[in-house]
Design a protein around this motif. Structure first.
Motif, mmCIF file in Angstrom:
data_model
loop_
_atom_site.group_PDB
_atom_site.id
_atom_site.type_symbol
_atom_site.label_atom_id
_atom_site.label_comp_id
_atom_site.label_asym_id
_atom_site.label_seq_id
_atom_site.Cartn_x
_atom_site.Cartn_y
_atom_site.Cartn_z
ATOM 1 N N GLU A 4 45.446 -18.949 1.552
ATOM 2 C CA GLU A 4 45.876 -18.467 2.865
ATOM 3 C C GLU A 4 45.147 -19.206 3.987
ATOM 4 O OE1 GLU A 4 46.152 -14.312 3.695
ATOM 5 O OE2 GLU A 4 46.749 -13.810 1.646
ATOM 6 N N LEU A 5 43.869 -19.518 3.765
ATOM 7 C CA LEU A 5 43.125 -20.264 4.784
ATOM 8 C C LEU A 5 43.669 -21.680 4.906
ATOM 9 C CD1 LEU A 5 40.891 -20.347 6.831
ATOM 10 C CD2 LEU A 5 39.263 -20.836 5.007
ATOM 11 N N ASN A 6 44.041 -22.292 3.787
ATOM 12 C CA ASN A 6 44.675 -23.621 3.840
ATOM 13 C C ASN A 6 45.946 -23.590 4.676
ATOM 14 O OD1 ASN A 6 42.785 -24.972 2.339
ATOM 15 N ND2 ASN A 6 43.909 -24.842 0.415
ATOM 16 N N GLU A 7 46.725 -22.532 4.522
ATOM 17 C CA GLU A 7 47.972 -22.422 5.284
ATOM 18 C C GLU A 7 47.683 -22.275 6.778
ATOM 19 O OE1 GLU A 7 50.171 -19.197 3.641
ATOM 20 O OE2 GLU A 7 50.522 -20.181 1.705
ATOM 21 N N LEU A 8 46.662 -21.501 7.114
ATOM 22 C CA LEU A 8 46.317 -21.325 8.531
ATOM 23 C C LEU A 8 45.840 -22.635 9.152
ATOM 24 C CD1 LEU A 8 44.394 -17.909 8.471
ATOM 25 C CD2 LEU A 8 46.776 -18.323 9.112
ATOM 26 N N LEU A 9 45.157 -23.448 8.350
ATOM 27 C CA LEU A 9 44.620 -24.715 8.841
ATOM 28 C C LEU A 9 45.586 -25.874 8.639
ATOM 29 C CD1 LEU A 9 40.951 -24.427 7.489
ATOM 30 C CD2 LEU A 9 41.783 -23.897 9.785
ATOM 31 N N ASN A 10 46.726 -25.595 7.999
ATOM 32 C CA ASN A 10 47.683 -26.654 7.664
ATOM 33 C C ASN A 10 46.998 -27.762 6.867
ATOM 34 O OD1 ASN A 10 50.186 -27.953 7.582
ATOM 35 N ND2 ASN A 10 49.784 -29.097 9.464
ATOM 36 N N ALA A 11 46.212 -27.339 5.877
ATOM 37 C CA ALA A 11 45.432 -28.274 5.058
ATOM 38 C C ALA A 11 45.895 -28.213 3.608
ATOM 39 C CB ALA A 11 43.946 -27.943 5.136
ATOM 40 N N SER A 12 45.757 -29.333 2.936
ATOM 41 C CA SER A 12 46.137 -29.417 1.536
ATOM 42 C C SER A 12 45.198 -30.372 0.816
ATOM 43 C CB SER A 12 47.575 -29.913 1.391
ATOM 44 O OG SER A 12 47.863 -30.234 0.042
ATOM 45 N N PRO A 13 44.747 -30.022 -0.403
ATOM 46 C CA PRO A 13 43.884 -30.946 -1.158
ATOM 47 C C PRO A 13 44.585 -32.249 -1.518
ATOM 48 C CG PRO A 13 44.543 -29.070 -2.518
ATOM 49 C CD PRO A 13 44.960 -28.754 -1.114
ATOM 50 N N GLU A 14 45.906 -32.273 -1.442
ATOM 51 C CA GLU A 14 46.644 -33.503 -1.722
ATOM 52 C C GLU A 14 46.535 -34.501 -0.577
ATOM 53 O OE1 GLU A 14 48.120 -30.438 -2.523
ATOM 54 O OE2 GLU A 14 47.506 -30.818 -4.597
ATOM 55 N N ARG A 15 46.215 -34.011 0.622
ATOM 56 C CA ARG A 15 46.134 -34.900 1.791
ATOM 57 C C ARG A 15 44.983 -34.470 2.708
ATOM 58 N NH1 ARG A 15 48.506 -31.579 5.456
ATOM 59 N NH2 ARG A 15 50.036 -30.081 4.687
ATOM 60 N N PRO A 16 43.758 -34.609 2.238
ATOM 61 C CA PRO A 16 42.614 -34.221 3.083
ATOM 62 C C PRO A 16 42.483 -35.133 4.297
ATOM 63 C CG PRO A 16 41.857 -35.405 1.138
ATOM 64 C CD PRO A 16 43.319 -35.156 0.938
ATOM 65 N N GLU A 17 42.161 -34.541 5.434
ATOM 66 C CA GLU A 17 41.960 -35.332 6.650
ATOM 67 C C GLU A 17 40.667 -36.130 6.546
ATOM 68 O OE1 GLU A 17 43.961 -33.485 10.465
ATOM 69 O OE2 GLU A 17 42.436 -32.119 9.690
ATOM 70 N N GLN A 18 40.511 -37.104 7.417
ATOM 71 C CA GLN A 18 39.336 -37.959 7.388
ATOM 72 C C GLN A 18 38.736 -38.089 8.782
ATOM 73 O OE1 GLN A 18 41.721 -41.060 4.803
ATOM 74 N NE2 GLN A 18 39.548 -41.571 4.657
ATOM 75 N N GLN A 229 40.860 -25.286 17.054
ATOM 76 C CA GLN A 229 41.252 -26.648 16.715
ATOM 77 C C GLN A 229 41.393 -27.450 18.002
ATOM 78 O OE1 GLN A 229 44.672 -25.350 14.250
ATOM 79 N NE2 GLN A 229 43.846 -26.692 12.669
ATOM 80 N N LYS A 230 40.643 -28.532 18.085
ATOM 81 C CA LYS A 230 40.646 -29.347 19.296
ATOM 82 C C LYS A 230 41.674 -30.460 19.196
ATOM 83 C CE LYS A 230 35.779 -28.471 20.312
ATOM 84 N NZ LYS A 230 34.457 -29.093 20.586
ATOM 85 N N GLY A 231 42.311 -30.735 20.297
ATOM 86 C CA GLY A 231 43.279 -31.813 20.339
ATOM 87 C C GLY A 231 42.602 -33.159 20.262
ATOM 88 N N SER A 232 43.347 -34.174 19.870
ATOM 89 C CA SER A 232 42.821 -35.525 19.769
ATOM 90 C C SER A 232 42.445 -36.062 21.138
ATOM 91 C CB SER A 232 43.852 -36.444 19.102
ATOM 92 O OG SER A 232 43.444 -37.791 19.183
ATOM 93 N N SER A 233 41.302 -36.752 21.208
ATOM 94 C CA SER A 233 40.881 -37.344 22.484
ATOM 95 C C SER A 233 41.817 -38.469 22.908
ATOM 96 C CB SER A 233 39.446 -37.877 22.366
ATOM 97 O OG SER A 233 39.350 -38.841 21.328
ATOM 98 N N GLU A 234 42.509 -39.069 21.935
ATOM 99 C CA GLU A 234 43.454 -40.137 22.257
ATOM 100 C C GLU A 234 44.750 -39.570 22.832
ATOM 101 O OE1 GLU A 234 41.944 -39.888 19.347
ATOM 102 O OE2 GLU A 234 40.543 -41.585 19.391
ATOM 103 N N LEU A 235 45.105 -38.359 22.394
ATOM 104 C CA LEU A 235 46.336 -37.742 22.858
ATOM 105 C C LEU A 235 45.976 -36.606 23.814
ATOM 106 C CD1 LEU A 235 48.269 -37.581 19.456
ATOM 107 C CD2 LEU A 235 48.451 -39.312 21.246
#
Length: 266
Positions: A4-18, A229-235
């Motif tokens: 459920e926390l993954n869903e709230l964060l829109n995170a997946s172990p198949e595609r971890p952010e960097q 969740q903070k927005g990208s500094s580039e965007l």
């Protein structure tokens, strides 16, 4: 990890952010369930993890990780997990008989003036440096918890310098992630701890802040979680997003729901 926390964060172990710094905070509650989530998440994602555990023993984390479907022992044996057991390391530095161990320990600063975290930084950097035989995804530094360093006499500026150098090495150079837990208390007079918390809030890409309920203890609602969740500094069009959920911790899971929407309340 908690689905459920993954869903709230829109995170997946198949595609971890960097390249991200994630700050975990807790106020008037225990936010350690967040540490266990990210530890199991990144191990399942196939990342190389350096876990600086300053608060609990290896067996403590391993027992909980097994409930979440991960074996820390197996991860260590295959070289995916580098585990620094802070309790044991502090004992070896302060009371160990071997001079070599005291001089090379990542926690050597506890026997000195507490200002030089270089050995711990070198431990983190070398632990996450890729070797020719590594097939892991992005490296991850996980710390539980940063407040312990202040309790051991490390100055706030040195703690923040340490995190800065780790960000350069792990997030920028190695394209990995950092996750740190820090305790916070709005009513506390511990200015050093609050300075570290406030500074890291400004630096973090994601903040998960667990808080106790203002109404006190409830057996069906254990606390509330702020997700910042903070927005990208580039965007520049992307703005900081704040969401608040309440949660209940179960034996092998954590359930989240909107405030006042617990099934027990309804």
């Amino acid at each position: 990890m908690f689905l459920e926390l993954n869903e709230l964060l829109n995170a997946s172990p198949e595609r971890p952010e960097q390249g991200k710094l994630t700050l975990l905070c807790d106020t008037k509650t225990d936010g350690s369930f967040l540490v266990h989530h990210f530890l199991s998440f990144y191990l399942k994602a196939g990342c190389k993890v350096c876990f600086v555990a300053l608060l609990q023993s290896f067996s403590h984390y391993n027992i909980i990780a097994q409930k979440l479907g991960v074996s820390l022992t197996a991860a260590k044996e295959r070289g995916q997990l580098v585990f620094l057991e802070g309790l044991k390391s502090c004992f070896d530095v302060l009371f160990g008989e071997e001079q070599h161990v005291r001089q090379t320990s990542p926690l050597r600063f506890v026997s000195e003036d507490g200002s030089n975290l270089k050995t711990m930084y070198e431990f983190v950097r070398t632990s996450l440096m890729a070797s020719g035989s590594d097939s892991w995804k992005c490296p991850v530094l996980l710390m539980d918890d940063l407040s312990v360093l202040l309790s051991l006499g490390v100055r706030p500026v040195d703690v923040l310098d340490f995190i800065h150098y780790c960000r350069v090495a792990v997030c920028s150079q190695l394209k990995g992630n950092i996750v740190v837990l820090v305790h916070s208390n709005d009513d506390s007079e511990d200015e050093a701890n609050e300075l570290v918390v406030n500074s890291l809030c400004h630096q973090s890409n994601l903040i998960l802040w667990a808080e106790g309920l203002a109404t006190g203890f409830c057996k069906d609602v254990h606390g509330q979680l702020k997700i910042i969740q903070k927005g990208s500094s580039e965007l520049k069009a992307e703005r900081t997003l704040l969401r608040i959920y309440q949660y209940k911790i179960q034996d092998k899971n954590v359930t989240f729901f909107a405030r006042g929407m617990s099934a027990a309340v309804l």
